[in-house]
Design a protein around this motif. Structure first.
Motif, PDB file in Angstrom:
ATOM      1  N   PRO A   1       0.779  -1.228   0.000  1.00 15.27           N
ATOM      2  CA  PRO A   1       0.000   0.000   0.000  1.00 15.27           C
ATOM      3  C   PRO A   1       0.818   1.289   0.000  1.00 15.27           C
ATOM      4  N   TYR A   2       2.144   1.220   0.197  1.00 15.45           N
ATOM      5  CA  TYR A   2       2.924   2.457   0.366  1.00 15.45           C
ATOM      6  C   TYR A   2       3.666   2.894  -0.889  1.00 15.45           C
ATOM      7  N   GLY A   3       4.075   1.951  -1.719  1.00 12.73           N
ATOM      8  CA  GLY A   3       4.788   2.310  -2.937  1.00 12.73           C
ATOM      9  C   GLY A   3       3.827   2.786  -4.012  1.00 12.73           C
ATOM     10  N   HIS A   4       4.368   3.259  -5.133  1.00 17.31           N
ATOM     11  CA  HIS A   4       3.495   3.760  -6.197  1.00 17.31           C
ATOM     12  C   HIS A   4       3.826   3.142  -7.550  1.00 17.31           C
ATOM     13  N   ARG A   5       4.339   1.910  -7.525  1.00 20.32           N
ATOM     14  CA  ARG A   5       4.627   1.214  -8.771  1.00 20.32           C
ATOM     15  C   ARG A   5       4.096  -0.218  -8.689  1.00 20.32           C
ATOM     16  N   ALA A   6       3.829  -0.794  -9.860  1.00 20.11           N
ATOM     17  CA  ALA A   6       3.450  -2.205  -9.954  1.00 20.11           C
ATOM     18  C   ALA A   6       4.107  -2.740 -11.215  1.00 20.11           C
TER      19      ALA A   6
ATOM     20  N   TYR B   1       6.573  -3.544 -17.771  1.00 24.85           N
ATOM     21  CA  TYR B   1       6.054  -2.180 -17.703  1.00 24.85           C
ATOM     22  C   TYR B   1       5.519  -1.902 -16.302  1.00 24.85           C
ATOM     23  N   ASP B   2       5.320  -0.630 -16.000  1.00 22.01           N
ATOM     24  CA  ASP B   2       4.733  -0.209 -14.726  1.00 22.01           C
ATOM     25  C   ASP B   2       3.224  -0.124 -14.919  1.00 22.01           C
ATOM     26  N   ALA B   3       2.476  -0.973 -14.237  1.00 22.10           N
ATOM     27  CA  ALA B   3       1.022  -1.006 -14.385  1.00 22.10           C
ATOM     28  C   ALA B   3       0.356   0.244 -13.835  1.00 22.10           C
ATOM     29  N   LEU B   4       1.064   1.024 -13.011  1.00 24.68           N
ATOM     30  CA  LEU B   4       0.479   2.236 -12.442  1.00 24.68           C
ATOM     31  C   LEU B   4       0.978   3.499 -13.133  1.00 24.68           C
ATOM     32  N   SER B   5       1.490   3.356 -14.353  1.00 21.89           N
ATOM     33  CA  SER B   5       1.859   4.534 -15.144  1.00 21.89           C
ATOM     34  C   SER B   5       0.584   5.236 -15.592  1.00 21.89           C
ATOM     35  N   ASP B   6       0.684   6.526 -15.898  1.00 16.27           N
ATOM     36  CA  ASP B   6      -0.486   7.280 -16.351  1.00 16.27           C
ATOM     37  C   ASP B   6      -1.115   6.647 -17.589  1.00 16.27           C
ATOM     38  N   GLU B   7      -0.270   6.146 -18.499  1.00 18.52           N
ATOM     39  CA  GLU B   7      -0.775   5.537 -19.725  1.00 18.52           C
ATOM     40  C   GLU B   7      -1.620   4.302 -19.416  1.00 18.52           C
ATOM     41  N   ASN B   8      -1.170   3.500 -18.446  1.00 23.90           N
ATOM     42  CA  ASN B   8      -1.922   2.291 -18.118  1.00 23.90           C
ATOM     43  C   ASN B   8      -3.175   2.608 -17.315  1.00 23.90           C
TER      44      ASN B   8
ATOM     45  N   SER C   1      -8.173  -5.611 -11.795  1.00 26.43           N
ATOM     46  CA  SER C   1      -7.112  -6.181 -10.968  1.00 26.43           C
ATOM     47  C   SER C   1      -5.971  -6.701 -11.822  1.00 26.43           C
ATOM     48  N   ARG C   2      -6.311  -7.326 -12.935  1.00 25.57           N
ATOM     49  CA  ARG C   2      -5.288  -7.832 -13.854  1.00 25.57           C
ATOM     50  C   ARG C   2      -4.518  -6.691 -14.508  1.00 25.57           C
ATOM     51  N   LEU C   3      -5.214  -5.586 -14.805  1.00 24.32           N
ATOM     52  CA  LEU C   3      -4.597  -4.454 -15.485  1.00 24.32           C
ATOM     53  C   LEU C   3      -3.679  -3.650 -14.565  1.00 24.32           C
ATOM     54  N   LEU C   4      -4.128  -3.380 -13.321  1.00 22.64           N
ATOM     55  CA  LEU C   4      -3.398  -2.476 -12.422  1.00 22.64           C
ATOM     56  C   LEU C   4      -2.647  -3.176 -11.299  1.00 22.64           C
ATOM     57  N   GLY C   5      -2.911  -4.442 -11.088  1.00 20.18           N
ATOM     58  CA  GLY C   5      -2.255  -5.131  -9.991  1.00 20.18           C
ATOM     59  C   GLY C   5      -3.035  -4.981  -8.691  1.00 20.18           C
ATOM     60  N   THR C   6      -2.458  -5.464  -7.622  1.00 19.43           N
ATOM     61  CA  THR C   6      -3.095  -5.472  -6.306  1.00 19.43           C
ATOM     62  C   THR C   6      -3.439  -4.060  -5.854  1.00 19.43           C
ATOM     63  N   HIS C   7      -4.677  -3.860  -5.406  1.00 26.27           N
ATOM     64  CA  HIS C   7      -5.098  -2.537  -4.940  1.00 26.27           C
ATOM     65  C   HIS C   7      -4.708  -2.329  -3.477  1.00 26.27           C
ATOM     66  N   ARG C   8      -4.746  -1.054  -3.067  1.00 27.38           N
ATOM     67  CA  ARG C   8      -4.335  -0.674  -1.712  1.00 27.38           C
ATOM     68  C   ARG C   8      -5.440  -0.920  -0.696  1.00 27.38           C
ATOM     69  N   SER C   9      -6.665  -0.462  -0.995  1.00 25.83           N
ATOM     70  CA  SER C   9      -7.774  -0.636  -0.062  1.00 25.83           C
ATOM     71  C   SER C   9      -9.094  -0.595  -0.806  1.00 25.83           C
TER      72      SER C   9
ATOM     73  N   TRP D   1     -12.157   0.877  -5.179  1.00 28.55           N
ATOM     74  CA  TRP D   1     -10.799   0.373  -4.958  1.00 28.55           C
ATOM     75  C   TRP D   1      -9.839   1.517  -5.224  1.00 28.55           C
ATOM     76  N   ASP D   2      -8.752   1.569  -4.447  1.00 29.52           N
ATOM     77  CA  ASP D   2      -7.767   2.614  -4.725  1.00 29.52           C
ATOM     78  C   ASP D   2      -6.353   2.052  -4.766  1.00 29.52           C
ATOM     79  N   TRP D   3      -5.519   2.784  -5.483  1.00 28.76           N
ATOM     80  CA  TRP D   3      -4.094   2.465  -5.629  1.00 28.76           C
ATOM     81  C   TRP D   3      -3.302   3.715  -5.291  1.00 28.76           C
ATOM     82  N   ASN D   4      -2.250   3.559  -4.513  1.00 33.82           N
ATOM     83  CA  ASN D   4      -1.325   4.652  -4.280  1.00 33.82           C
ATOM     84  C   ASN D   4      -0.495   4.803  -5.557  1.00 33.82           C
ATOM     85  N   VAL D   5      -0.516   6.009  -6.156  1.00 28.00           N
ATOM     86  CA  VAL D   5       0.209   6.244  -7.405  1.00 28.00           C
ATOM     87  C   VAL D   5       1.185   7.394  -7.210  1.00 28.00           C
ATOM     88  N   TYR D   6       1.982   7.665  -8.248  1.00 29.71           N
ATOM     89  CA  TYR D   6       2.943   8.759  -8.173  1.00 29.71           C
ATOM     90  C   TYR D   6       2.230  10.040  -7.761  1.00 29.71           C
TER      91      TYR D   6
END
Length: 196
Positions: A58-63, A78-85, A99-107, A119-124
């Motif tokens: 939950p703390y990093g911003h890459r997948a 590739y980084d699944a949490l890039s703006d393009e993705n 889930s397959r596209l972005l990887g494991t979510h934070r909460s 669902w949310d993801w910590n991103v850049y």
């Protein structure tokens, strides 16, 4: 003497550039294991290839997603949490597809009145706060929209970096503030700070 100082400054600048260079591409599945360890999840792509997911939530911003063929050779990464993705998330997608596209979510948060599960993801962090969250809103298991949340410190001024303490709090966003009693102190978003 001046030439030595200039040479030292040039060396420091070049070493700083090297420190921020992107990691070199992986070539094999064995190398991915050696560099990153066991993946968070493995995805069978149904065509003889497998994608290894290395999520930092939950703390990093890459997948990091590393796709390998049947012989273990890396064919894509590739980084699944890039703006393009992130922009590839579209209304109508299922939770499994996201889930397959972005990887494991934070909460996950559920809003009973709107019927949304978010669902949310910590991103850049591209905002003015201490963190940026990318949110995917689902109704009945299908995407209806996406949004971003900028997390701000509860009181006072921001330090510009995350406090590196590993307590697991539900919202866990560290910040610093200037207390009239203790001077500069550290705390967590949404929770009072107590000295320990």
């Amino acid at each position: 003497m001046a030439s030595r100082i200039l040479a030292l400054l040039a060396l420091l600048i070049l070493s700083g550039c090297a420190a921020f260079a992107p990691p070199r591409p992986l070539t094999t599945e064995a190398e991915a294991f050696a560099v990153h360890g066991e993946p968070t999840r493995r995805w069978d792509n149904g065509d003889g290839t497998t994608t290894l997911e290395y999520s930092t939530q939950p703390y990093g911003h890459r997948a990091l997603m590393v796709t390998v063929d049947a012989s273990g050779v890396v064919i894509d990464q590739y980084d699944a949490l890039s703006d393009e993705n992130l922009a590839r998330v579209k209304p109508g997608m299922t939770q499994d597809e996201v889930s397959r596209l972005l990887g494991t979510h934070r909460s996950v948060q559920v809003f009973k009145l709107s019927g949304e599960e978010v669902w949310d993801w910590n991103v850049y962090n591209d905002g003015p706060g201490v963190a940026t969250l990318f949110n995917v809103h689902f109704i009945d298991g299908k995407v209806v929209r996406t949004s971003r949340t900028y997390v701000y410190p509860r009181d006072g001024m921001m330090s510009g970096h995350w406090y590196p303490y590993s307590h697991r709090y539900p919202y866990g966003y560290p910040f610093s503030y200037r207390s009239p009693y203790w001077g500069w102190s550290f705390g967590w978003h949404g929770y009072p700070w107590h000295p320990w």
